[in-house]
Design a protein around this motif. Structure first.
Motif, PDB file in Angstrom:
ATOM      1  N   ASP A 122       1.847  -7.933   2.315  1.00 37.39           N
ATOM      2  CA  ASP A 122       2.996  -8.746   2.525  1.00 37.39           C
ATOM      3  C   ASP A 122       2.726 -10.065   2.662  1.00 37.39           C
ATOM      4  OD1 ASP A 122       2.624  -8.705   5.153  1.00 37.39           O
ATOM      5  OD2 ASP A 122       3.955  -7.123   5.473  1.00 37.39           O
ATOM      6  N   ASP A 123       3.841 -10.935   3.045  1.00 36.23           N
ATOM      7  CA  ASP A 123       3.287 -12.646   3.364  1.00 36.23           C
ATOM      8  C   ASP A 123       2.995 -12.919   4.803  1.00 36.23           C
ATOM      9  OD1 ASP A 123       5.780 -12.219   4.671  1.00 36.23           O
ATOM     10  OD2 ASP A 123       6.736 -13.624   3.391  1.00 36.23           O
ATOM     11  N   ARG A 124       2.862 -11.616   5.500  1.00 33.90           N
ATOM     12  CA  ARG A 124       2.414 -11.923   7.142  1.00 33.90           C
ATOM     13  C   ARG A 124       0.901 -11.260   7.214  1.00 33.90           C
ATOM     14  NH1 ARG A 124       7.254 -10.080   7.203  1.00 33.90           N
ATOM     15  NH2 ARG A 124       6.764  -7.802   7.349  1.00 33.90           N
ATOM     16  N   GLY A 125       0.430 -10.963   5.792  1.00 35.90           N
ATOM     17  CA  GLY A 125      -1.111 -10.270   5.921  1.00 35.90           C
ATOM     18  C   GLY A 125      -0.881  -8.778   6.344  1.00 35.90           C
ATOM     19  N   GLY A 126       0.147  -7.901   6.060  1.00 37.65           N
ATOM     20  CA  GLY A 126       0.299  -6.810   6.367  1.00 37.65           C
ATOM     21  C   GLY A 126       0.197  -5.675   5.230  1.00 37.65           C
ATOM     22  N   LEU A 127       0.313  -4.633   5.608  1.00 41.85           N
ATOM     23  CA  LEU A 127       0.196  -3.445   4.469  1.00 41.85           C
ATOM     24  C   LEU A 127       1.523  -2.809   4.721  1.00 41.85           C
ATOM     25  CD1 LEU A 127      -3.314  -2.435   4.970  1.00 41.85           C
ATOM     26  CD2 LEU A 127      -2.557  -4.055   3.122  1.00 41.85           C
ATOM     27  N   PRO A 128       2.995  -3.337   4.066  1.00 38.23           N
ATOM     28  CA  PRO A 128       4.277  -2.769   4.284  1.00 38.23           C
ATOM     29  C   PRO A 128       4.285  -1.233   3.872  1.00 38.23           C
ATOM     30  CG  PRO A 128       4.061  -4.133   2.463  1.00 38.23           C
ATOM     31  CD  PRO A 128       2.849  -4.379   2.935  1.00 38.23           C
ATOM     32  N   LEU A 129       3.398  -0.862   2.903  1.00 36.53           N
ATOM     33  CA  LEU A 129       3.850   0.661   2.344  1.00 36.53           C
ATOM     34  C   LEU A 129       2.814   1.629   3.095  1.00 36.53           C
ATOM     35  CD1 LEU A 129       4.317   0.047  -1.541  1.00 36.53           C
ATOM     36  CD2 LEU A 129       5.888  -0.326   0.364  1.00 36.53           C
ATOM     37  N   ALA A 131       2.346   0.902   6.358  1.00 37.84           N
ATOM     38  CA  ALA A 131       2.715   1.042   7.995  1.00 37.84           C
ATOM     39  C   ALA A 131       3.644   2.190   8.141  1.00 37.84           C
ATOM     40  CB  ALA A 131       3.353  -0.422   7.993  1.00 37.84           C
ATOM     41  N   PRO A 132       4.686   2.460   7.420  1.00 37.78           N
ATOM     42  CA  PRO A 132       5.327   3.539   7.938  1.00 37.78           C
ATOM     43  C   PRO A 132       4.780   4.748   7.993  1.00 37.78           C
ATOM     44  CG  PRO A 132       6.503   2.483   5.879  1.00 37.78           C
ATOM     45  CD  PRO A 132       5.028   2.109   6.105  1.00 37.78           C
ATOM     46  N   MET A 133       3.652   5.192   7.213  1.00 38.26           N
ATOM     47  CA  MET A 133       2.946   6.346   7.613  1.00 38.26           C
ATOM     48  C   MET A 133       1.802   6.045   8.721  1.00 38.26           C
ATOM     49  SD  MET A 133       4.246   8.538   5.686  1.00 38.26           S
ATOM     50  CE  MET A 133       5.494   7.564   6.155  1.00 38.26           C
ATOM     51  N   SER A 134       1.398   4.757   8.828  1.00 34.22           N
ATOM     52  CA  SER A 134       0.473   4.725  10.015  1.00 34.22           C
ATOM     53  C   SER A 134       1.203   4.842  11.177  1.00 34.22           C
ATOM     54  CB  SER A 134       0.072   3.339   9.837  1.00 34.22           C
ATOM     55  OG  SER A 134      -0.668   3.006   8.832  1.00 34.22           O
ATOM     56  N   THR A 310       9.261  11.019   4.554  1.00 35.36           N
ATOM     57  CA  THR A 310       9.518  10.853   3.450  1.00 35.36           C
ATOM     58  C   THR A 310      10.853   9.564   3.316  1.00 35.36           C
ATOM     59  OG1 THR A 310       9.275  13.095   2.347  1.00 35.36           O
ATOM     60  CG2 THR A 310      11.086  11.541   1.225  1.00 35.36           C
ATOM     61  N   VAL A 311      11.433   9.865   4.261  1.00 38.72           N
ATOM     62  CA  VAL A 311      12.581   8.780   4.411  1.00 38.72           C
ATOM     63  C   VAL A 311      12.033   7.484   4.723  1.00 38.72           C
ATOM     64  CG1 VAL A 311      14.631   8.004   5.822  1.00 38.72           C
ATOM     65  CG2 VAL A 311      14.537  10.488   4.914  1.00 38.72           C
ATOM     66  N   ALA A 312      10.981   7.523   5.707  1.00 40.09           N
ATOM     67  CA  ALA A 312      10.492   6.205   5.942  1.00 40.09           C
ATOM     68  C   ALA A 312       9.627   5.650   5.161  1.00 40.09           C
ATOM     69  CB  ALA A 312       9.346   6.501   7.262  1.00 40.09           C
ATOM     70  N   LEU A 313       9.030   6.356   4.228  1.00 40.30           N
ATOM     71  CA  LEU A 313       7.931   5.890   3.086  1.00 40.30           C
ATOM     72  C   LEU A 313       8.931   5.158   1.900  1.00 40.30           C
ATOM     73  CD1 LEU A 313       5.520   5.459   1.847  1.00 40.30           C
ATOM     74  CD2 LEU A 313       5.767   7.757   1.017  1.00 40.30           C
ATOM     75  N   ASN A 314      10.048   6.045   1.725  1.00 39.05           N
ATOM     76  CA  ASN A 314      11.104   5.416   0.692  1.00 39.05           C
ATOM     77  C   ASN A 314      11.853   4.104   1.164  1.00 39.05           C
ATOM     78  OD1 ASN A 314      12.413   7.632  -1.759  1.00 39.05           O
ATOM     79  ND2 ASN A 314      10.421   8.070  -0.462  1.00 39.05           N
ATOM     80  N   ASN A 315      11.851   4.101   2.447  1.00 39.91           N
ATOM     81  CA  ASN A 315      12.563   2.724   2.790  1.00 39.91           C
ATOM     82  C   ASN A 315      11.809   1.715   2.313  1.00 39.91           C
ATOM     83  OD1 ASN A 315      14.773   4.050   3.765  1.00 39.91           O
ATOM     84  ND2 ASN A 315      13.912   3.981   6.060  1.00 39.91           N
ATOM     85  N   ALA A 316      10.486   1.899   2.619  1.00 39.68           N
ATOM     86  CA  ALA A 316       9.375   0.591   2.230  1.00 39.68           C
ATOM     87  C   ALA A 316       9.145   0.328   0.751  1.00 39.68           C
ATOM     88  CB  ALA A 316       8.210   1.050   2.902  1.00 39.68           C
ATOM     89  N   THR A 317       9.119   1.624  -0.092  1.00 35.96           N
ATOM     90  CA  THR A 317       8.607   1.769  -1.465  1.00 35.96           C
ATOM     91  C   THR A 317       9.804   1.197  -2.383  1.00 35.96           C
ATOM     92  OG1 THR A 317       8.978   3.894  -1.693  1.00 35.96           O
ATOM     93  CG2 THR A 317       6.760   3.497  -0.997  1.00 35.96           C
ATOM     94  N   ILE A 318      10.919   1.431  -2.210  1.00 35.55           N
ATOM     95  CA  ILE A 318      11.917   1.461  -3.058  1.00 35.55           C
ATOM     96  C   ILE A 318      12.085   0.062  -3.798  1.00 35.55           C
ATOM     97  CG2 ILE A 318      13.776   1.225  -1.473  1.00 35.55           C
ATOM     98  CD1 ILE A 318      13.643   3.143  -4.686  1.00 35.55           C
TER      99      ILE A 318
END
Length: 372
Positions: A122-129, A131-134, A310-318
């Motif tokens: 992402d534009d902040r240098g993070g790994l948005p997909l 992060a939820p599982m982390s 699953t819900v947390a991951l889908n919020n990020a991946t969709i």
């Protein structure tokens, strides 16, 4: 685009690539979705819910892979799934290829286009997909570690938070990222004495400002890791180098020097682990003992709390799933540099530099692979 969702087949993996709500989003945009029968049953996402959301049901994984233009999963494809992939088919899931040359070889042989959740940026240098599982894995690491400290599981027989008149357990977290921060938060909440080690001074300052004197921070050196690991009841490995194998920061000699019944929880095991004595385990048999130290190294920890995950991951991946479905893979990757960072394998070529380095394989830049 026709999007396929097979049932996960890794041991005790109950998450599902798309929830009924995510399916509905795709169908509302004019896409088709085919879901394997029973894909979400273990977490109370029924076939009827998927049909109500607009999906068609398929009797088995083979039928899903045969029909779909894009496969959306959670865990890395198992060998049988890799062999079902077709040339040019999109695979969107966690891959963790650095420590897995067998999977990498099968994906290359398939000719598929494999995009890894864990290297999308992402534009902040993070790994948005990731992060939820982390977040989930970081919090679970303390639950798992606390259980492993029980004597019946080989631990020292120490209660994480202690009781009046008895000191709490000492917890060291190696890595101050998403996993480490969530592990520290949980351990502090249970009353443990917690130290976080990281090599980023700015991150240590952020953690100090966030938690104050309740949390101890330490700059990462061999000496600091050695001394803190030896003094700890529980050590959580929370190190990540995107796409690359995790560095082995805790040596066999350090493990031997730990007190009998101490516990190591290696959340970095998906990337090969950050303890020299680590090897991947499953929820069936999650822990083992080396030199009287309990090791918990489950490679899909969030799978144990599969509905939340699953819900947390889908919020990020969709949003990324929709972009790939709406635009097609070439345009979606061209227009979004963060999504293109997730491309690991493209029609037989490794397209992520850290993955190629870890596998000692030839590297092809994304632009060259896509002909841009």
């Amino acid at each position: 685009m026709l999007v396929g969702v097979p049932k996960e087949i890794k041991s005790h993996e109950y998450r599902v690539g798309l929830s009924p709500a995510a399916v509905r989003e795709l169908c509302a945009r004019g896409h088709e979705v085919v879901v394997e029968t029973g894909a979400g049953a273990a977490i109370d996402f029924s076939d009827a819910q998927y049909e109500s959301a607009g999906a068609r049901l398929a009797p088995n994984a083979g039928a899903v892979f045969t029909q779909a233009d894009m496969i959306v999963k959670v865990k890395e494809p198992q060998p049988d799934e890799c062999r079902m992939l077709k040339a040019g088919q999109i695979l969107f899931t966690y891959l963790h290829l650095a420590p897995d040359p067998v999977q990498a070889g099968l994906l290359r042989d398939s000719g598929a286009i494999a995009i890894a959740y864990e290297t999308v940026t992402d534009d902040r240098g993070g790994l948005p997909l990731l992060a939820p599982m982390s977040e989930v894995a970081g919090r679970m690491s303390i639950q798992a570690g606390a259980a492993c400290l029980e004597r019946i599981r080989g631990g020292r027989g120490v209660l994480l938070g202690g009781v009046p008149g008895v000191p709490p357990a000492t917890v060291t977290v190696i890595g101050g990222g998403v996993v480490g921060t969530n592990a520290a938060r949980m351990a502090l909440g249970l009353g443990a004495r917690v130290t976080v080690i990281d090599r980023s001074l700015p991150r240590l300052k952020e953690l100090d400002a966030l938690y104050g004197p309740a949390l101890t921070t330490a700059y990462s050196t061999v000496d600091a890791i050695d001394s803190l690991v030896m003094a700890s009841d529980l050590v959580v490995g929370a190190v990540l180098i995107p796409g690359a194998a995790a560095p082995k920061l805790v040596t066999r000699e350090m493990v031997k020097a730990m007190r009998p019944g101490s516990v190591l929880v290696d959340v970095a095991i998906d990337q090969g682990g950050c303890f020299e004595t680590s090897h991947a385990t499953t929820h069936d048999d999650p822990s083992y003992i080396v030199d009287d130290v309990v090791h918990y190294c489950v490679a899909n920890m969030p799978g144990a709390v599969a509905r939340t995950s699953t819900v947390a991951l889908n919020n990020a991946t969709i949003p990324f799933v929709l972009a790939l479905a709406d635009k097609g893979v070439r345009r979606a990757l061209y227009e979004d540099a963060h999504l293109s960072a997730g491309l690991n394998v493209h029609e037989g070529r490794i397209t992520h530099k850290a993955v190629a380095t870890a596998l000692d394989a030839d590297y092809t830049p994304v632009e060259e692979a896509l002909g841009l």
